[in-house]
Write an enzyme that holds these catalytic residues in place. Sequence first.
Site, mmCIF file in Angstrom:
data_model
loop_
_atom_site.group_PDB
_atom_site.id
_atom_site.type_symbol
_atom_site.label_atom_id
_atom_site.label_comp_id
_atom_site.label_asym_id
_atom_site.label_seq_id
_atom_site.Cartn_x
_atom_site.Cartn_y
_atom_site.Cartn_z
ATOM 1 N N GLY A 239 95.265 -25.956 52.274
ATOM 2 C CA GLY A 239 94.623 -27.271 52.390
ATOM 3 C C GLY A 239 93.672 -27.618 51.267
ATOM 4 O O GLY A 239 92.794 -28.476 51.444
ATOM 5 N N ASN B 189 94.284 -29.274 48.518
ATOM 6 C CA ASN B 189 94.466 -30.678 48.105
ATOM 7 C C ASN B 189 93.825 -31.618 49.119
ATOM 8 O O ASN B 189 93.208 -32.625 48.739
ATOM 9 C CB ASN B 189 95.952 -30.999 47.918
ATOM 10 C CG ASN B 189 96.442 -30.597 46.541
ATOM 11 O OD1 ASN B 189 96.126 -31.241 45.549
ATOM 12 N ND2 ASN B 189 97.196 -29.516 46.479
ATOM 13 N N MET C 279 105.029 -27.966 54.600
ATOM 14 C CA MET C 279 106.173 -27.140 54.209
ATOM 15 C C MET C 279 107.449 -27.424 55.006
ATOM 16 O O MET C 279 108.365 -26.605 55.011
ATOM 17 C CB MET C 279 105.812 -25.659 54.320
ATOM 18 C CG MET C 279 104.667 -25.242 53.399
ATOM 19 S SD MET C 279 104.948 -25.690 51.663
ATOM 20 C CE MET C 279 106.197 -24.473 51.247
ATOM 21 N N LEU D 243 111.113 -33.468 56.118
ATOM 22 C CA LEU D 243 111.044 -34.545 57.103
ATOM 23 C C LEU D 243 112.387 -35.272 57.156
ATOM 24 O O LEU D 243 113.049 -35.449 56.125
ATOM 25 C CB LEU D 243 109.920 -35.508 56.726
ATOM 26 C CG LEU D 243 108.518 -34.874 56.829
ATOM 27 C CD1 LEU D 243 107.489 -35.700 56.068
ATOM 28 C CD2 LEU D 243 108.110 -34.703 58.293
ATOM 29 N N ASN E 73 103.640 -37.477 48.420
ATOM 30 C CA ASN E 73 103.575 -36.010 48.370
ATOM 31 C C ASN E 73 103.066 -35.587 47.000
ATOM 32 O O ASN E 73 103.234 -36.313 46.015
ATOM 33 C CB ASN E 73 104.975 -35.430 48.590
ATOM 34 C CG ASN E 73 105.004 -33.909 48.561
ATOM 35 O OD1 ASN E 73 104.142 -33.250 49.152
ATOM 36 N ND2 ASN E 73 105.970 -33.334 47.857
ATOM 37 N N HIS F 120 103.615 -32.442 44.311
ATOM 38 C CA HIS F 120 104.531 -31.325 44.043
ATOM 39 C C HIS F 120 104.092 -30.629 42.762
ATOM 40 O O HIS F 120 103.794 -31.295 41.767
ATOM 41 C CB HIS F 120 105.963 -31.853 43.908
ATOM 42 C CG HIS F 120 106.956 -30.767 43.661
ATOM 43 N ND1 HIS F 120 107.392 -29.912 44.650
ATOM 44 C CD2 HIS F 120 107.568 -30.350 42.524
ATOM 45 C CE1 HIS F 120 108.235 -29.039 44.133
ATOM 46 N NE2 HIS F 120 108.360 -29.278 42.841
HETATM 47 C C1 GRF Z 1 100.199 -27.298 46.242
HETATM 48 O O1 GRF Z 1 100.513 -26.601 45.076
HETATM 49 C C2 GRF Z 1 101.076 -28.508 46.389
HETATM 50 O O2 GRF Z 1 101.440 -29.092 45.179
HETATM 51 C C3 GRF Z 1 102.309 -27.952 47.063
HETATM 52 O O3 GRF Z 1 101.824 -26.970 47.941
HETATM 53 C C4 GRF Z 1 100.555 -26.488 47.489
HETATM 54 C C5 GRF Z 1 99.596 -26.728 48.605
HETATM 55 O O4 GRF Z 1 98.336 -26.189 48.335
HETATM 56 N N1 GRF Z 1 103.092 -28.989 47.676
HETATM 57 P P1 GRF Z 1 97.096 -26.591 49.237
HETATM 58 O O5 GRF Z 1 97.496 -26.296 50.684
HETATM 59 O O6 GRF Z 1 96.822 -28.041 49.027
HETATM 60 O O7 GRF Z 1 95.980 -25.719 48.788
#
Ligand code: GRF
Length: 194
Positions: A16, A18, A94, A97, A111, A113
């Site tokens: 989490g 981000n 993860m 959808l 999203n 990525h």
């Molecule tokens: C990030 O690298 C994001 O780009 C990818 O999964 C990771 C999630 O990291 N989709 P976090 O849970 O936000 O720390």
Amino acid sequence: MSGLRKKLAVLVSGRGSNMEAILKASLAEDYPAEIGVVISDNPDAAGLVTANAAGIPALAFARNTYGSKAEHEAAIRDCIEVHAADIVCLAGYMRLLSAGFVTHFDGRLVNIHPSLLPRFKGLDTHARALQAGETEHGCTVHYVNAEMDGGEIISQAQVPVQPGDTPDTLAARVLAEEHRLYPAVIAQLCTVDT
Ligand code: GRF
């Protein structure tokens, strides 16, 4: 300002970080959005603990407590609606959808990525970028459609690949950019039509 802010639903499956970056950005008075709810398919996601500590509704929807993918997604969709989210942000969510879910939130489902799409869709992006001998890597914020990591690109941030990089050192460099890019793109999306 807070009454004019757009509401975000953030979907996480793990760490989490981000989500936390968005949360921190939203503490600024002039940030045009706030997180209304954090949703996870993983009851043990650290992101739920972070959100909870910040006083944000943080809810787990474990897939194995629903009879089908459709029921699981319906519960999540209802939760997003109840919290009146304007934009749904996937942040390390993860689970793929379904087309129905994606279509329901068309134009407001985004999203992040960890690659420069369309390069390296899917998992293990940093190891694959190193293996391919890339000299530049990065992250992408994109709209979500039914094709994994295939929706329209909104914005990207680049980082250099440095000699001696491992997947971990490269991931850390990209992640720092993710934490800058995602809140900035969300702010942009939330000010477009206001
Ligand atoms: C990030 O690298 C994001 O780009 C990818 O999964 C990771 C999630 O990291 N989709 P976090 O849970 O936000 O720390």
